[in-house]
Scaffold this motif. Structure first.
Motif, short mmCIF file in Angstrom:
data_model
loop_
_atom_site.label_atom_id
_atom_site.label_comp_id
_atom_site.label_asym_id
_atom_site.label_seq_id
_atom_site.Cartn_x
_atom_site.Cartn_y
_atom_site.Cartn_z
N MET C 1 10.31 36.91 55.08
CA MET C 1 10.21 37.62 53.71
C MET C 1 11.36 39.01 53.90
O MET C 1 11.81 39.40 54.87
N LYS C 2 12.08 38.90 52.75
CA LYS C 2 13.46 39.85 52.84
C LYS C 2 12.56 41.40 52.95
O LYS C 2 11.57 41.46 52.42
N PRO C 3 13.51 42.24 53.49
CA PRO C 3 13.14 43.62 53.36
C PRO C 3 12.90 44.21 52.01
O PRO C 3 13.60 43.84 51.27
N PRO C 4 12.23 45.22 51.92
CA PRO C 4 12.05 45.45 50.62
C PRO C 4 13.34 46.15 49.89
O PRO C 4 13.73 45.87 48.61
N SER C 5 14.47 46.63 50.51
CA SER C 5 15.63 46.95 49.81
C SER C 5 16.33 45.98 49.19
O SER C 5 16.93 46.01 48.10
N GLU C 6 16.33 44.74 49.91
CA GLU C 6 16.84 43.54 49.20
C GLU C 6 16.25 42.93 48.07
O GLU C 6 17.04 42.66 47.10
N ASP C 7 14.73 43.17 47.97
CA ASP C 7 14.11 42.80 46.71
C ASP C 7 14.53 43.90 45.81
O ASP C 7 14.68 43.67 44.56
N HIS C 8 14.66 44.97 46.23
CA HIS C 8 15.08 46.05 45.20
C HIS C 8 16.33 46.01 44.67
O HIS C 8 16.61 46.31 43.25
N ASP C 9 17.22 45.70 45.39
CA ASP C 9 18.61 45.17 44.92
C ASP C 9 18.60 44.34 43.96
O ASP C 9 19.30 44.30 42.93
N LEU C 10 17.83 43.29 43.89
CA LEU C 10 17.64 41.98 43.12
C LEU C 10 17.17 42.60 42.03
O LEU C 10 18.00 42.28 40.81
N ILE C 11 16.23 43.26 41.90
CA ILE C 11 15.62 43.57 40.32
C ILE C 11 16.79 44.82 39.73
O ILE C 11 16.66 44.85 38.64
N ARG C 12 16.94 45.67 40.90
CA ARG C 12 18.00 46.65 40.14
C ARG C 12 19.03 45.98 39.45
O ARG C 12 19.70 46.33 38.40
N TRP C 13 19.75 44.91 40.13
CA TRP C 13 20.71 44.16 39.42
C TRP C 13 20.69 43.66 38.09
O TRP C 13 21.12 43.94 37.28
N ILE C 14 19.37 42.99 38.02
CA ILE C 14 18.61 42.28 36.93
C ILE C 14 18.50 43.36 35.73
O ILE C 14 18.70 43.21 34.63
N ASP C 15 18.07 44.50 36.27
CA ASP C 15 17.61 45.44 35.19
C ASP C 15 18.94 46.50 34.65
O ASP C 15 18.56 47.32 34.21
N GLY C 16 19.99 46.13 35.47
CA GLY C 16 21.36 47.17 35.12
C GLY C 16 21.20 48.45 35.76
O GLY C 16 21.60 49.51 34.98
N GLU C 17 20.38 48.41 36.72
CA GLU C 17 20.03 49.91 37.29
C GLU C 17 21.02 50.24 38.40
O GLU C 17 20.96 51.29 38.95
N MET C 18 21.95 49.38 38.56
CA MET C 18 22.97 49.83 39.58
C MET C 18 24.33 50.40 39.11
O MET C 18 24.53 50.28 37.83
N ASN C 19 24.96 51.15 39.77
CA ASN C 19 26.28 51.59 39.47
C ASN C 19 27.25 50.60 39.61
O ASN C 19 27.13 49.49 40.05
N ASP C 20 28.54 50.98 39.41
CA ASP C 20 29.57 50.12 39.36
C ASP C 20 29.82 49.36 40.91
O ASP C 20 29.99 48.21 40.89
N ALA C 21 29.73 50.35 41.51
CA ALA C 21 30.03 50.07 42.90
C ALA C 21 29.18 49.19 43.67
O ALA C 21 29.53 48.17 44.20
N GLU C 22 27.89 49.61 43.31
CA GLU C 22 26.68 48.63 43.80
C GLU C 22 26.72 47.44 43.18
O GLU C 22 26.61 46.34 43.81
N ARG C 23 26.90 47.14 41.93
CA ARG C 23 26.81 45.90 41.09
C ARG C 23 28.05 45.06 41.78
O ARG C 23 27.87 43.91 42.12
N ALA C 24 29.34 45.78 41.82
CA ALA C 24 30.42 44.72 42.58
C ALA C 24 30.02 44.18 43.96
O ALA C 24 30.25 43.26 44.26
N THR C 25 29.56 45.17 44.81
CA THR C 25 28.67 44.66 46.05
C THR C 25 27.92 43.61 46.05
O THR C 25 27.93 42.70 46.68
N PHE C 26 26.82 43.80 45.15
CA PHE C 26 25.82 42.67 45.00
C PHE C 26 26.30 41.52 44.33
O PHE C 26 26.09 40.54 44.86
N GLU C 27 27.18 41.60 43.63
CA GLU C 27 27.89 40.39 42.83
C GLU C 27 28.75 39.64 43.84
O GLU C 27 28.78 38.37 43.93
N ALA C 28 29.16 40.26 44.75
CA ALA C 28 30.13 39.84 46.01
C ALA C 28 29.00 38.87 46.73
O ALA C 28 29.43 37.66 47.11
N ARG C 29 27.66 39.33 47.26
CA ARG C 29 26.71 38.79 47.80
C ARG C 29 26.26 37.43 47.09
O ARG C 29 26.19 36.60 47.56
N LEU C 30 26.36 37.62 45.89
CA LEU C 30 25.84 36.45 45.14
C LEU C 30 26.57 35.18 45.30
O LEU C 30 26.16 34.11 45.37
#
Lengths: 166, 203, 219
Positions: C1-30
């Motif tokens: 099971m993923k740690p909570p922060s990874e789950d949170h990153d996922l939904i924060r990205w879906i809901d547009g709750e990330m700032n630009d830097a966070e979004r860029a990092t996450f999209e690179a992971r995707l």
């Protein structure tokens, strides 16, 4: 013999325990919620043809004196019989059902106390799965509510609702 | 923030209507009721999935708002303030009823009835028409949401229907931001399980 | 099971709750994690589906009645409040006059009476000993409610006319309920007869309709 007696003494409670486990499960914990008073509700059949009466022995409470005469003044029928009756608490926070019959019954929601010891109610008259009327009312002791319902067997079904005096 | 029905002109008229209502003008309040009853009813309905009770609760929310009007300082939009009242009324009702405390709901108890006006198509029938497929999907989504616990249903409604930000959800519930995110994640995964055939993609 | 922060990153990205830097990092992971990208896409589609099918606004049933009920309750609340404020010796006539002088009286009365198909009876402030029907609504087509106080019968009457007649061969039976027990946890009420035997259990289905369950005797 002496040895058997203690064994019996141990055995008997065990048997009782076994019997209790086999018995019906304990009912859910019943909570008595806060109430605004009590109502008496009845489903009455009114008719001019005494042959149509079913011979019910139900009687109205004493505080509703001369109920048949009063019903006659409003509805004009000669004979009245109580098909079913139900005395029910009016819950402050929950709905209350007044069910003198499965065919015609009431749902009551309290809207708080009214002056002169009355109660403000939202009431709904149900006929099986259908709401016939929704009303906001103030019910006061000594002042019953007569609800004229559907016709039946050349007579009429009438609901009487009365607030019991505290 | 849950948006008012209109932007600037709407805001101005709300301020005027609220001031008049605060002065005792019930006709002004009646206008506010007409303006927002659809949104308040939608919110209560989505939360409790029961038409009759949602109707009563929506009404209760407006009555409470009338009573609380003297305390409304107009430091937030009227609808935001009204929405909060409606949400609390509904959630208090849910807690009072204590429908199936822990875990997910029992399917039988929470079998969802299709909302008024929605088209219903029998399950399993071929639905070549797009509109019918759409209606069926809507019904399935509502059924899936009805199976969530009140806490999970709450965050889904606040986020997906009302469009509240996480901080706003946390303030309304109230709970921590972390809890909002955890509940949202869990709720979506649960919904995904039930709607697997719809939303599963292949790599 | 993923740690909570990874789950949170996922939904924060879906809901547009990330700032630009966070979004860029996450999209690179995707881009580098096809499984994560698949999950993200499915959850995003689900979110869009929910938004599309759960309307933020719904047509409220019996809209006119909804509004008029609120007006009636407000009028009643204000009446109760003004009565409470009055001194004990104030006459009923004075109370009635102070009530009708309120700015909301005319508008509340006009709104309530203007709504079609409703019966609204003004509280008889001269006599507070009677029961009252304040408002009523009949959903059935062709059904009309009328209400009045019958002085001779000393009763308040709510007459429903136009109801469908009950067939003569239909058996209407009553029950005699002497007490009830309510179980709020499961929202049900059990009715008992004079001997203490359960008669019926009443609950509600999800449409809000009453559900009667016959209680079978135990043991």
């Amino acid at each position: 013999m002496k040895a058997i007696l203690p064994a019996l003494l141990i055995l008997i409670p065990g048997v009782n325990l076994f019997a209790q486990e086999k018995a019906a499960p304990q009912p859910l914990t019943v909570v008595k919620p806060a109430t605004e008073g009590k109502v008496w509700g009845a489903l009455i059949f009114a008719t001019n043809d005494a042959a149509q009466l079913i011979g019910s022995q139900e009687k109205a409470p004493a505080h509703l004196g001369q109920l048949n005469d009063r019903l006659s003044k409003v509805f004009g029928f000669k004979h009245f019989e109580i098909l079913g009756q139900h005395q029910q608490d009016i819950f402050r926070e929950y709905e209350s059902w007044v069910v003198p019959s499965r065919d015609l019954f009431l749902k009551i929601d309290s809207n708080g106390p009214a002056d002169n010891g009355g109660v403000k109610l939202h009431l709904q008259v149900w006929r099986e799965q259908q709401v016939l009327v929704k009303s906001d009312a103030v019910l006061r002791a000594g002042s019953p509510l007569f609800i004229g319902g559907p016709k039946w067997k050349n007579g009429r079904l009438i609901f009487v609702l009365s607030l019991e005096r505290k | 923030m849950p948006s008012s029905a209109a932007t600037d002109p709407g805001e101005v008229s709300d301020i005027d209507l609220v001031k008049r209502s605060q002065a005792g003008d019930t006709r002004a309040f009646d206008t506010l009721v007409t303006k927002y009853r659809g949104r308040i009813y939608a919110m209560t309905y989505h939360l409790i999935q029961n038409e009759t009770e949602a109707w009563d609760l929506a009404q209760e929310a407006f009555i409470k708002a009338w009573r609380a009007l003297p305390n409304f300082k107009q430091d937030a939009a009227f609808y935001t303030w009204l929405y909060r009242i409606a949400h609390n009324v509904t959630y208090d009702w849910l807690r009072k009823k204590k429908i199936q405390g822990d875990g997910e709901f029992d399917d039988e108890r929470t079998e969802h009835r299709v909302a008024a006006g929605a088209e219903a198509t029998p399950k399993g029938d071929a639905a070549p028409d797009t509109a019918m497929r759409n209606a069926e999907l809507g019904q399935r989504i509502q059924e899936a949401i009805s199976r969530l616990t009140p806490e999970h249903r709450q965050v889904i409604i606040l986020r997906e229907v009302e469009g509240l930000a996480y901080e706003e959800i946390a303030a309304l519930v109230p709970c921590s931001l972390g809890t909002v995110m955890s509940r949202l994640f869990y709720a979506r995964k649960k919904l995904q399980e039930q709607l697997k055939d719809v939303y599963e993609t292949t790599l | 099971m993923k740690p909570p922060s990874e789950d949170h990153d996922l939904i924060r990205w879906i809901d547009g709750e990330m700032n630009d830097a966070e979004r860029a990092t996450f999209e690179a992971r995707l881009k580098s994690d096809p499984m994560l990208a698949k999950e993200a896409e499915e959850l995003r589609a689900l979110s869009a589906g929910i938004q599309a099918h759960l309307p933020a606004e719904m047509k409220i049933p019996h809209a006119d009645f909804f509004n008029s009920q609120i007006q009636v309750r407000i009028a009643q609340m204000d009446l109760d409040e003004s009565r409470q404020k009055q001194a004990g010796n104030t006459s009923l006539a004075d109370l009635f006059l102070s009530w009708i002088r309120q700015p909301w009286f005319a508008t509340a009365g006009a709104v309530a009476l203007a709504v079609l198909g409703f019966v609204w009876m003004r509280p008889h402030t001269q006599d507070t000993s009677h029961s009252l029907i304040l408002s009523s609504y009949t959903p059935g087509l062709g059904v009309e409610a009328s209400t009045y106080h019958d002085n001779e019968a000393d009763a308040t009457v709510l007459m429903l006319d136009g109801l469908e007649e009950v067939p003569s061969d239909r058996k209407i039976s009553g029950i005699s309920v002497h007490r009830s027990e309510t179980e709020p946890e499961v929202a049900s009420t059990t009715l008992f007869d004079a001997t203490g035997s359960p008669l019926l259990v009443i609950s509600r289905d999800d449409a809000g309709h009453p559900l009667f369950l016959t209680n079978t005797p135990r043991g």
